[in-house]
Design an enzyme around this catalytic site. Structure first.
Site, short mmCIF file in Angstrom:
data_model
loop_
_atom_site.label_atom_id
_atom_site.label_comp_id
_atom_site.label_asym_id
_atom_site.label_seq_id
_atom_site.Cartn_x
_atom_site.Cartn_y
_atom_site.Cartn_z
CG HIS A 92 -8.16 -2.82 -6.19
ND1 HIS A 92 -8.95 -2.77 -5.06
CD2 HIS A 92 -8.95 -3.26 -7.20
CE1 HIS A 92 -10.17 -3.19 -5.39
NE2 HIS A 92 -10.19 -3.48 -6.67
CG HIS A 97 -11.80 -9.01 -2.35
ND1 HIS A 97 -11.24 -8.83 -3.59
CD2 HIS A 97 -11.01 -8.32 -1.47
CE1 HIS A 97 -10.14 -8.07 -3.47
NE2 HIS A 97 -9.99 -7.75 -2.20
CG ASP A 145 -27.34 -5.47 -5.98
OD1 ASP A 145 -26.90 -6.01 -7.01
OD2 ASP A 145 -28.04 -6.07 -5.15
CE1 TYR A 175 -3.58 -2.59 0.20
CE2 TYR A 175 -2.54 -3.34 2.24
CZ TYR A 175 -3.46 -3.53 1.22
OH TYR A 175 -4.25 -4.65 1.21
CG ASN A 222 -9.37 0.94 -3.18
OD1 ASN A 222 -9.83 -0.18 -2.91
ND2 ASN A 222 -8.09 1.24 -2.99
NE ARG A 262 -5.31 -9.50 -0.08
CZ ARG A 262 -5.69 -8.79 0.99
NH1 ARG A 262 -6.54 -7.81 0.85
NH2 ARG A 262 -5.21 -9.07 2.19
C1 DQA Z 1 -7.15 -2.86 -1.78
C2 DQA Z 1 -6.98 -4.36 -1.95
C3 DQA Z 1 -7.95 -5.14 -1.09
O1 DQA Z 1 -7.77 -6.53 -1.27
C4 DQA Z 1 -7.70 -4.81 0.36
O2 DQA Z 1 -8.64 -5.49 1.17
C5 DQA Z 1 -7.68 -3.36 0.65
C6 DQA Z 1 -7.10 -2.45 -0.33
C7 DQA Z 1 -6.07 -2.08 -2.54
O3 DQA Z 1 -6.23 -0.87 -2.69
O4 DQA Z 1 -5.06 -2.66 -2.96
O5 DQA Z 1 -8.09 -2.92 1.71
O6 DQA Z 1 -8.41 -2.50 -2.32
#
Ligand code: DQA
Length: 141
Positions: free
Chosen positions: A99, A79, A86, A22, A73, A110
Protein backbone atom coordinates in the site's frame (compact mmCIF):
# COMPACT_ATOMS: atom_id res chain seq x y z
CA UNK A 1 11.71 -14.75 -11.70
CA UNK A 2 8.44 -13.45 -13.12
CA UNK A 3 6.61 -11.13 -10.74
CA UNK A 4 3.05 -10.13 -11.53
CA UNK A 5 2.25 -6.72 -10.02
CA UNK A 6 -1.51 -6.26 -9.76
CA UNK A 7 -2.86 -2.83 -8.92
CA UNK A 8 -6.54 -2.62 -8.20
CA UNK A 9 -9.41 -0.23 -8.06
CA UNK A 10 -8.73 3.54 -8.43
CA UNK A 11 -4.98 3.12 -8.74
CA UNK A 12 -5.28 4.32 -12.34
CA UNK A 13 -6.13 7.69 -10.78
CA UNK A 14 -2.69 8.11 -9.19
CA UNK A 15 -1.46 11.63 -9.83
CA UNK A 16 -4.98 12.95 -9.23
CA UNK A 17 -5.63 11.34 -5.84
CA UNK A 18 -4.68 12.99 -2.53
CA UNK A 19 -0.88 13.48 -2.78
CA UNK A 20 -0.62 13.42 1.02
CA UNK A 21 -1.41 9.69 0.89
CA UNK A 22 -0.53 8.65 -2.62
CA UNK A 23 2.22 11.03 -3.80
CA UNK A 24 2.27 12.64 -7.22
CA UNK A 25 3.41 9.87 -9.57
CA UNK A 26 0.93 8.73 -12.19
CA UNK A 27 0.33 5.00 -12.68
CA UNK A 28 2.41 4.84 -15.91
CA UNK A 29 5.28 6.57 -14.07
CA UNK A 30 4.97 4.11 -11.18
CA UNK A 31 4.91 1.17 -13.58
CA UNK A 32 8.06 2.52 -15.28
CA UNK A 33 9.84 2.60 -11.92
CA UNK A 34 8.68 -0.89 -10.96
CA UNK A 35 9.94 -2.30 -14.27
CA UNK A 36 13.28 -0.52 -13.87
CA UNK A 37 13.76 -1.71 -10.26
CA UNK A 38 12.83 -5.25 -11.23
CA UNK A 39 15.37 -5.25 -14.05
CA UNK A 40 18.10 -4.01 -11.69
CA UNK A 41 17.29 -6.92 -9.38
CA UNK A 42 17.27 -9.49 -12.18
CA UNK A 43 13.48 -9.92 -12.00
CA UNK A 44 10.81 -9.51 -14.65
CA UNK A 45 7.85 -7.40 -13.51
CA UNK A 46 4.58 -7.62 -15.40
CA UNK A 47 2.22 -4.87 -14.23
CA UNK A 48 -1.54 -4.64 -14.60
CA UNK A 49 -4.30 -2.43 -13.21
CA UNK A 50 -8.06 -2.80 -13.32
CA UNK A 51 -11.15 -1.31 -11.73
CA UNK A 52 -13.05 -4.60 -12.20
CA UNK A 53 -12.89 -7.10 -9.37
CA UNK A 54 -13.64 -10.09 -11.62
CA UNK A 55 -10.77 -9.12 -13.92
CA UNK A 56 -8.46 -8.88 -10.93
CA UNK A 57 -9.50 -12.40 -9.87
CA UNK A 58 -8.91 -13.67 -13.44
CA UNK A 59 -5.39 -12.23 -13.41
CA UNK A 60 -4.71 -13.99 -10.11
CA UNK A 61 -5.85 -17.25 -11.75
CA UNK A 62 -3.47 -16.53 -14.64
CA UNK A 63 -0.65 -15.95 -12.18
CA UNK A 64 -1.15 -19.55 -11.06
CA UNK A 65 0.37 -20.72 -14.36
CA UNK A 66 2.56 -17.81 -15.34
CA UNK A 67 4.08 -16.13 -12.30
CA UNK A 68 6.68 -17.06 -9.72
CA UNK A 69 5.51 -14.40 -7.24
CA UNK A 70 2.90 -11.65 -7.03
CA UNK A 71 2.79 -8.15 -5.60
CA UNK A 72 -0.75 -6.98 -4.92
CA UNK A 73 -2.18 -3.59 -4.11
CA UNK A 74 -5.91 -4.27 -4.36
CA UNK A 75 -6.81 -0.67 -3.33
CA UNK A 76 -10.10 -0.52 -1.43
CA UNK A 77 -10.79 -4.23 -2.23
CA UNK A 78 -8.08 -4.97 0.35
CA UNK A 79 -10.55 -4.14 3.07
CA UNK A 80 -13.46 -6.37 2.08
CA UNK A 81 -12.96 -8.59 -0.99
CA UNK A 82 -13.15 -12.22 0.06
CA UNK A 83 -13.21 -13.10 -3.65
CA UNK A 84 -9.72 -11.68 -4.07
CA UNK A 85 -8.60 -13.29 -0.83
CA UNK A 86 -9.87 -16.70 -2.01
CA UNK A 87 -8.05 -16.30 -5.34
CA UNK A 88 -4.83 -15.40 -3.50
CA UNK A 89 -5.20 -18.50 -1.35
CA UNK A 90 -4.86 -20.61 -4.53
CA UNK A 91 -1.37 -19.30 -5.21
CA UNK A 92 1.46 -21.46 -3.98
CA UNK A 93 4.00 -18.69 -4.40
CA UNK A 94 5.14 -15.66 -2.41
CA UNK A 95 2.54 -12.89 -2.21
CA UNK A 96 3.52 -9.39 -1.08
CA UNK A 97 0.81 -6.87 -0.15
CA UNK A 98 1.76 -3.25 -0.87
CA UNK A 99 0.00 0.00 0.00
CA UNK A 100 1.32 3.42 -0.90
CA UNK A 101 -0.24 4.94 2.20
CA UNK A 102 0.00 3.78 5.79
CA UNK A 103 -3.43 2.15 5.94
CA UNK A 104 -3.00 1.29 9.62
CA UNK A 105 -2.73 4.99 10.47
CA UNK A 106 -5.83 6.08 8.57
CA UNK A 107 -9.57 5.48 9.01
CA UNK A 108 -10.67 2.48 11.09
CA UNK A 109 -12.08 0.60 8.06
CA UNK A 110 -8.72 0.77 6.25
CA UNK A 111 -7.01 -1.04 9.12
CA UNK A 112 -8.77 -4.24 8.11
CA UNK A 113 -7.03 -6.22 5.38
CA UNK A 114 -8.67 -9.47 4.35
CA UNK A 115 -5.57 -10.42 2.35
CA UNK A 116 -2.86 -9.76 4.94
CA UNK A 117 -2.62 -13.24 6.37
CA UNK A 118 -2.15 -14.87 2.97
CA UNK A 119 0.74 -12.53 2.18
CA UNK A 120 4.28 -13.34 3.31
CA UNK A 121 4.97 -9.64 3.70
CA UNK A 122 3.09 -6.34 3.82
CA UNK A 123 4.69 -2.99 2.97
CA UNK A 124 2.73 0.18 3.67
CA UNK A 125 3.25 3.91 3.96
CA UNK A 126 6.41 4.02 1.87
CA UNK A 127 4.89 5.39 -1.35
CA UNK A 128 6.32 4.01 -4.62
CA UNK A 129 9.43 2.82 -2.74
CA UNK A 130 7.18 0.20 -1.13
CA UNK A 131 7.08 -1.64 -4.46
CA UNK A 132 10.89 -1.56 -4.57
CA UNK A 133 11.03 -3.03 -1.06
CA UNK A 134 8.62 -5.77 -2.14
CA UNK A 135 10.77 -6.57 -5.21
CA UNK A 136 13.94 -6.63 -3.10
CA UNK A 137 12.27 -9.03 -0.69
CA UNK A 138 11.23 -11.32 -3.56
CA UNK A 139 14.68 -11.20 -5.15
CA UNK A 140 16.07 -12.67 -1.93
CA UNK A 141 13.62 -15.60 -1.91
C1 DQA B 1 -4.30 1.89 -0.97
C2 DQA B 1 -5.02 2.12 0.35
C3 DQA B 1 -6.49 1.79 0.25
O1 DQA B 1 -7.13 2.00 1.50
C4 DQA B 1 -7.14 2.68 -0.77
O2 DQA B 1 -8.50 2.34 -0.91
C5 DQA B 1 -6.44 2.69 -2.09
C6 DQA B 1 -4.99 2.61 -2.11
C7 DQA B 1 -2.84 2.37 -0.91
O3 DQA B 1 -2.09 2.03 -1.82
O4 DQA B 1 -2.46 3.09 0.01
O5 DQA B 1 -7.05 2.81 -3.13
O6 DQA B 1 -4.29 0.50 -1.24
Amino acid sequence: MRVHVLNGVNLDMLGRRDPEYYGSLTLPELVGKIEEWAQELGLRAICWQTNFEGQYVEWLHEALERADAVIVNPGAWTHYSYAIRDALELLKMPIVEVHLSDVDAREEWRRISVVRDVAVKTVMGKGPEGYREALEFLAKQ
